[in-house]
Design an enzyme around this catalytic site. Structure first.
Site, PDB file in Angstrom:
ATOM      1  N   PRO A  43      17.650 -59.383 -52.517  1.00  7.68           N
ATOM      2  CA  PRO A  43      17.114 -58.325 -51.649  1.00  7.68           C
ATOM      3  C   PRO A  43      18.126 -57.963 -50.571  1.00  7.68           C
ATOM      4  O   PRO A  43      18.635 -58.842 -49.867  1.00  7.68           O
ATOM      5  CB  PRO A  43      15.879 -58.992 -51.026  1.00  7.68           C
ATOM      6  CG  PRO A  43      16.191 -60.457 -51.035  1.00  7.68           C
ATOM      7  CD  PRO A  43      17.036 -60.695 -52.254  1.00  7.68           C
ATOM      8  N   SER A  72      13.719 -55.577 -51.140  1.00 12.43           N
ATOM      9  CA  SER A  72      13.532 -56.130 -49.798  1.00 12.43           C
ATOM     10  C   SER A  72      12.393 -55.442 -49.051  1.00 12.43           C
ATOM     11  O   SER A  72      12.173 -54.238 -49.214  1.00 12.43           O
ATOM     12  CB  SER A  72      14.832 -55.944 -49.007  1.00 12.43           C
ATOM     13  OG  SER A  72      14.603 -56.099 -47.630  1.00 12.43           O
ATOM     14  N   TYR A  95       9.502 -60.305 -45.650  1.00 10.18           N
ATOM     15  CA  TYR A  95       9.741 -60.756 -44.281  1.00 10.18           C
ATOM     16  C   TYR A  95       8.365 -60.816 -43.636  1.00 10.18           C
ATOM     17  O   TYR A  95       7.615 -59.830 -43.661  1.00 10.18           O
ATOM     18  CB  TYR A  95      10.620 -59.764 -43.516  1.00 10.18           C
ATOM     19  CG  TYR A  95      12.107 -59.980 -43.707  1.00 10.18           C
ATOM     20  CD1 TYR A  95      12.665 -61.248 -43.623  1.00 10.18           C
ATOM     21  CD2 TYR A  95      12.954 -58.901 -43.926  1.00 10.18           C
ATOM     22  CE1 TYR A  95      14.032 -61.440 -43.785  1.00 10.18           C
ATOM     23  CE2 TYR A  95      14.325 -59.089 -44.085  1.00 10.18           C
ATOM     24  CZ  TYR A  95      14.851 -60.353 -44.009  1.00 10.18           C
ATOM     25  OH  TYR A  95      16.201 -60.548 -44.157  1.00 10.18           O
ATOM     26  N   THR A 121      11.214 -65.093 -47.418  1.00  7.30           N
ATOM     27  CA  THR A 121      12.462 -65.510 -46.767  1.00  7.30           C
ATOM     28  C   THR A 121      12.125 -66.429 -45.599  1.00  7.30           C
ATOM     29  O   THR A 121      11.380 -66.047 -44.689  1.00  7.30           O
ATOM     30  CB  THR A 121      13.264 -64.283 -46.303  1.00  7.30           C
ATOM     31  OG1 THR A 121      13.604 -63.523 -47.464  1.00  7.30           O
ATOM     32  CG2 THR A 121      14.540 -64.681 -45.584  1.00  7.30           C
ATOM     33  N   ARG A 130      24.704 -60.980 -34.882  1.00 14.25           N
ATOM     34  CA  ARG A 130      25.744 -60.270 -35.647  1.00 14.25           C
ATOM     35  C   ARG A 130      26.613 -59.428 -34.723  1.00 14.25           C
ATOM     36  O   ARG A 130      26.286 -58.289 -34.407  1.00 14.25           O
ATOM     37  CB  ARG A 130      25.090 -59.432 -36.741  1.00 14.25           C
ATOM     38  CG  ARG A 130      24.352 -60.339 -37.715  1.00 14.25           C
ATOM     39  CD  ARG A 130      23.654 -59.589 -38.808  1.00 14.25           C
ATOM     40  NE  ARG A 130      22.845 -60.543 -39.575  1.00 14.25           N
ATOM     41  CZ  ARG A 130      21.811 -60.233 -40.319  1.00 14.25           C
ATOM     42  NH1 ARG A 130      21.442 -58.964 -40.427  1.00 14.25           N
ATOM     43  NH2 ARG A 130      21.136 -61.153 -40.965  1.00 14.25           N
ATOM     44  N   LYS A 221      12.953 -68.455 -50.056  1.00  9.24           N
ATOM     45  CA  LYS A 221      14.385 -68.122 -50.014  1.00  9.24           C
ATOM     46  C   LYS A 221      14.978 -68.624 -48.703  1.00  9.24           C
ATOM     47  O   LYS A 221      14.562 -68.182 -47.631  1.00  9.24           O
ATOM     48  CB  LYS A 221      14.567 -66.599 -50.131  1.00  9.24           C
ATOM     49  CG  LYS A 221      15.995 -66.108 -49.987  1.00  9.24           C
ATOM     50  CD  LYS A 221      16.067 -64.631 -50.340  1.00  9.24           C
ATOM     51  CE  LYS A 221      17.464 -64.082 -50.229  1.00  9.24           C
ATOM     52  NZ  LYS A 221      17.882 -63.783 -48.834  1.00  9.24           N
ATOM     53  N   HIS A 245      21.589 -66.947 -46.440  1.00  8.21           N
ATOM     54  CA  HIS A 245      21.519 -65.514 -46.131  1.00  8.21           C
ATOM     55  C   HIS A 245      22.905 -64.864 -46.232  1.00  8.21           C
ATOM     56  O   HIS A 245      23.217 -63.926 -45.504  1.00  8.21           O
ATOM     57  CB  HIS A 245      20.921 -65.307 -44.724  1.00  8.21           C
ATOM     58  CG  HIS A 245      19.932 -64.183 -44.642  1.00  8.21           C
ATOM     59  ND1 HIS A 245      18.576 -64.368 -44.732  1.00  8.21           N
ATOM     60  CD2 HIS A 245      20.106 -62.840 -44.483  1.00  8.21           C
ATOM     61  CE1 HIS A 245      17.959 -63.197 -44.615  1.00  8.21           C
ATOM     62  NE2 HIS A 245      18.868 -62.261 -44.466  1.00  8.21           N
ATOM     63  N   ARG A 248      24.955 -64.781 -42.933  1.00 11.31           N
ATOM     64  CA  ARG A 248      24.663 -63.751 -41.931  1.00 11.31           C
ATOM     65  C   ARG A 248      23.763 -64.248 -40.806  1.00 11.31           C
ATOM     66  O   ARG A 248      23.503 -63.508 -39.862  1.00 11.31           O
ATOM     67  CB  ARG A 248      23.956 -62.570 -42.600  1.00 11.31           C
ATOM     68  CG  ARG A 248      24.861 -61.748 -43.475  1.00 11.31           C
ATOM     69  CD  ARG A 248      24.084 -60.966 -44.518  1.00 11.31           C
ATOM     70  NE  ARG A 248      23.092 -60.054 -44.006  1.00 11.31           N
ATOM     71  CZ  ARG A 248      23.334 -58.802 -43.596  1.00 11.31           C
ATOM     72  NH1 ARG A 248      24.553 -58.335 -43.619  1.00 11.31           N
ATOM     73  NH2 ARG A 248      22.364 -58.022 -43.178  1.00 11.31           N
ATOM     74  N   ASP A 276      22.045 -68.637 -53.863  1.00  8.18           N
ATOM     75  CA  ASP A 276      22.823 -67.451 -53.504  1.00  8.18           C
ATOM     76  C   ASP A 276      23.741 -67.764 -52.343  1.00  8.18           C
ATOM     77  O   ASP A 276      23.770 -68.890 -51.830  1.00  8.18           O
ATOM     78  CB  ASP A 276      21.948 -66.212 -53.265  1.00  8.18           C
ATOM     79  CG  ASP A 276      21.336 -66.121 -51.873  1.00  8.18           C
ATOM     80  OD1 ASP A 276      21.740 -66.858 -50.952  1.00  8.18           O
ATOM     81  OD2 ASP A 276      20.435 -65.275 -51.703  1.00  8.18           O
TER      82      ASP A 276
HETATM   83  C1  LIG Z   1      23.579 -55.859 -46.290  1.00  9.67           C
HETATM   84  C2  LIG Z   1      22.677 -57.033 -46.565  1.00  9.67           C
HETATM   85  C3  LIG Z   1      21.307 -56.895 -46.362  1.00  9.67           C
HETATM   86  C4  LIG Z   1      20.456 -57.978 -46.613  1.00  9.67           C
HETATM   87  N1  LIG Z   1      19.107 -57.812 -46.453  1.00  9.67           N
HETATM   88  C5  LIG Z   1      18.272 -58.843 -46.747  1.00  9.67           C
HETATM   89  C6  LIG Z   1      16.867 -58.670 -46.680  1.00  9.67           C
HETATM   90  O1  LIG Z   1      16.373 -57.586 -46.367  1.00  9.67           O
HETATM   91  N2  LIG Z   1      16.088 -59.748 -46.971  1.00  9.67           N
HETATM   92  C7  LIG Z   1      16.604 -60.972 -47.342  1.00  9.67           C
HETATM   93  O2  LIG Z   1      15.856 -61.918 -47.593  1.00  9.67           O
HETATM   94  N3  LIG Z   1      17.941 -61.148 -47.431  1.00  9.67           N
HETATM   95  C8  LIG Z   1      18.773 -60.112 -47.165  1.00  9.67           C
HETATM   96  N4  LIG Z   1      20.121 -60.280 -47.289  1.00  9.67           N
HETATM   97  C9  LIG Z   1      20.628 -61.556 -47.807  1.00  9.67           C
HETATM   98  C10 LIG Z   1      20.703 -61.499 -49.335  1.00  9.67           C
HETATM   99  O3  LIG Z   1      19.430 -61.451 -49.923  1.00  9.67           O
HETATM  100  C11 LIG Z   1      21.427 -62.716 -49.923  1.00  9.67           C
HETATM  101  O4  LIG Z   1      20.820 -63.894 -49.455  1.00  9.67           O
HETATM  102  C12 LIG Z   1      22.921 -62.732 -49.560  1.00  9.67           C
HETATM  103  O5  LIG Z   1      23.463 -61.437 -49.541  1.00  9.67           O
HETATM  104  C13 LIG Z   1      23.657 -63.584 -50.568  1.00  9.67           C
HETATM  105  O6  LIG Z   1      25.008 -63.683 -50.231  1.00  9.67           O
HETATM  106  P1  LIG Z   1      26.170 -62.779 -50.883  1.00  9.67           P
HETATM  107  O7  LIG Z   1      26.104 -61.457 -50.197  1.00  9.67           O
HETATM  108  O8  LIG Z   1      27.392 -63.538 -50.588  1.00  9.67           O
HETATM  109  O9  LIG Z   1      25.867 -62.660 -52.378  1.00  9.67           O
HETATM  110  C14 LIG Z   1      20.986 -59.211 -47.059  1.00  9.67           C
HETATM  111  C15 LIG Z   1      22.363 -59.334 -47.268  1.00  9.67           C
HETATM  112  C16 LIG Z   1      23.209 -58.260 -47.027  1.00  9.67           C
HETATM  113  C17 LIG Z   1      24.680 -58.422 -47.299  1.00  9.67           C
END
Ligand SMILES: Cc1cc2nc3c(=O)[nH]c(=O)nc-3n(C[C@H](O)[C@H](O)[C@H](O)COP(=O)(O)O)c2cc1C
Length: 354
Positions: A43, A72, A95, A121, A130, A221, A245, A248, A276
């Site tokens: 997502p 998401s 969320y 999540t 960030r 997650k 995440h 992040r 992930d």
């Molecule tokens: C731009 C962006 C937006 C994301 N938004 C969500 C989100 O809305 N909900 C969530 O559970 N994780 C979110 N994530 C985390 C991703 O689901 C995932 O855990 C993560 O991107 C995995 O790492 P990777 O980018 O190295 O593959 C987001 C990640 C990115 C890069």
């Protein structure tokens, strides 16, 4: 993010010679259903800003490639629109909202729309700090800095093809999966929304309630500890996603590849373990599977493809990863994903364990 990557890069493989791998396949079973490869789209709330209707582009590419997509809560296309227009396997990421009745409404919508899995999540008790977003003025309500405006001016194809297209069709995109009272344009700071989205009260009682409400596959997650994983089993979850995440959220988070083996070892076959954070290559999937994951989620890797070419770009990114996985299996002498094990590693993966 760099730590997630270096954990993968630190694992070196050794090829195995003279194995007939002409019958190999990346296919696997995920929750009792076939998947073309052990990969699921993660997502990402920003997909709809990378491309006009980016979530739709990703969902169509995933369905065509035979892998599930996770939508998401923060996406800009309504879950019902995706379900109506795209076949394939659809999972929904939740969320949780401070007012729990708002979360229950979202769960009921996902149930009515026929989503196969609900992913809660659980690694976001507070928003990540960030600094790049602050520096770029990427905040809600939207507060563009001169640097941001310059960036927009330097990318006319995004300005016209994504934002321009929204503005001339549906208007400024909204978070279509938010509760009705908070579904304002992404540039607006809906009164009280920030407070309502602060979920530092999320706890195991919520998981029990979600389990009661959701008859389908339920996953958490953002599990990073053995005790959390074992506790999740007692709440009847079907899957856990070892995630930080994508690097992040928490500063100094351990790389997910490093925490995966102990968690996968502890839960065994009692639930499906997915990883992930840091997947960029097909060889990364092979490494994660060797250490106990049944599948991986990709966030950025497939988002990059979407940002460049919409559905075709997402399809290309999936295809690159699939081809790399197939080649890695061939080199290491694996005909099926079940044959992938740490036997293909050159170095001792335990060196990073506690
Ligand atoms: C731009 C962006 C937006 C994301 N938004 C969500 C989100 O809305 N909900 C969530 O559970 N994780 C979110 N994530 C985390 C991703 O689901 C995932 O855990 C993560 O991107 C995995 O790492 P990777 O980018 O190295 O593959 C987001 C990640 C990115 C890069």
């Amino acid at each position: 993010m760099a730590g997630n990557r270096s954990a993968f890069q630190d694992v070196k493989l050794r090829h195995r010679a003279l194995v007939d791998v002409s019958g190999r396949s990346t296919k696997t079973m995920l929750f009792g259903k076939p998947s073309a490869l052990p990969m699921v789209i993660a997502p990402t709330g920003a997909a709809g800003l990378c491309w006009y209707r980016g979530e739709m582009a990703l969902a169509k590419a995933a369905a065509a490639a035979g892998i599930p997509l996770t939508l998401s809560t923060a996406s800009m296309t309504a879950m019902e629109t995706i379900a109506d227009h795209v076949g394939g396997r659809l999972w929904f990421q939740l969320y949780v909202w401070k007012r729990r009745d708002l979360s229950y409404q979202i769960i009921e919508r996902a149930k009515a729309a026929g989503y196969e899995a609900l992913i809660v999540t659980v690694d976001s008790a507070v928003p990540g700090n960030r600094e790049y977003n602050s520096r770029n003025g990427f905040a809600l309500p939207f507060n563009p800095s001169p640097r941001f405006l310059m960036d927009v001016a330097r990318h006319p194809s995004w300005t016209l093809g994504v934002m321009g297209r929204y503005l001339t069709t549906i208007g400024m995109p909204k978070h279509e999966n938010y509760p009705a009272e908070f579904r304002s344009a992404i540039t607006a700071g809906a009164a009280g929304r920030r407070d309502e989205m602060q979920v530092d009260s999320l706890n195991w009682d919520d998981i029990a309630r979600f389990r009661d409400m959701w008859p389908g596959i339920l996953m958490l997650k953002g599990v990073n500890r053995i005790d959390d994983a074992l506790k999740a089993l007692t709440y009847g979850v079907d899957g856990i996603i070892v995630s930080n995440h994508g690097g992040r959220n928490m500063d100094s988070a351990a790389a997910t590849l490093d925490v995966l083996p102990e968690i996968a070892g502890a839960v065994g076959d009692k639930c499906t373990v997915i990883l992930d954070s840091g997947i960029r290559r097909g060889s990364d999937i092979v490494k994660a599977m060797a250490l106990g994951a049944k599948a991986v989620l990709t966030g950025r890797a497939t988002l990059y493809g979407t940002a460049v070419g919409g559905q075709d770009g997402a399809a290309k990114a999936i295809d690159i990863i699939k081809t790399e996985m197939d080649k890695t299996m061939a080199y290491t002498g694996c005909n099926t994903v079940d044959e992938i094990s740490t036997d293909i590693f050159f170095n001792d993966w335990r060196s990073n364990q506690k």
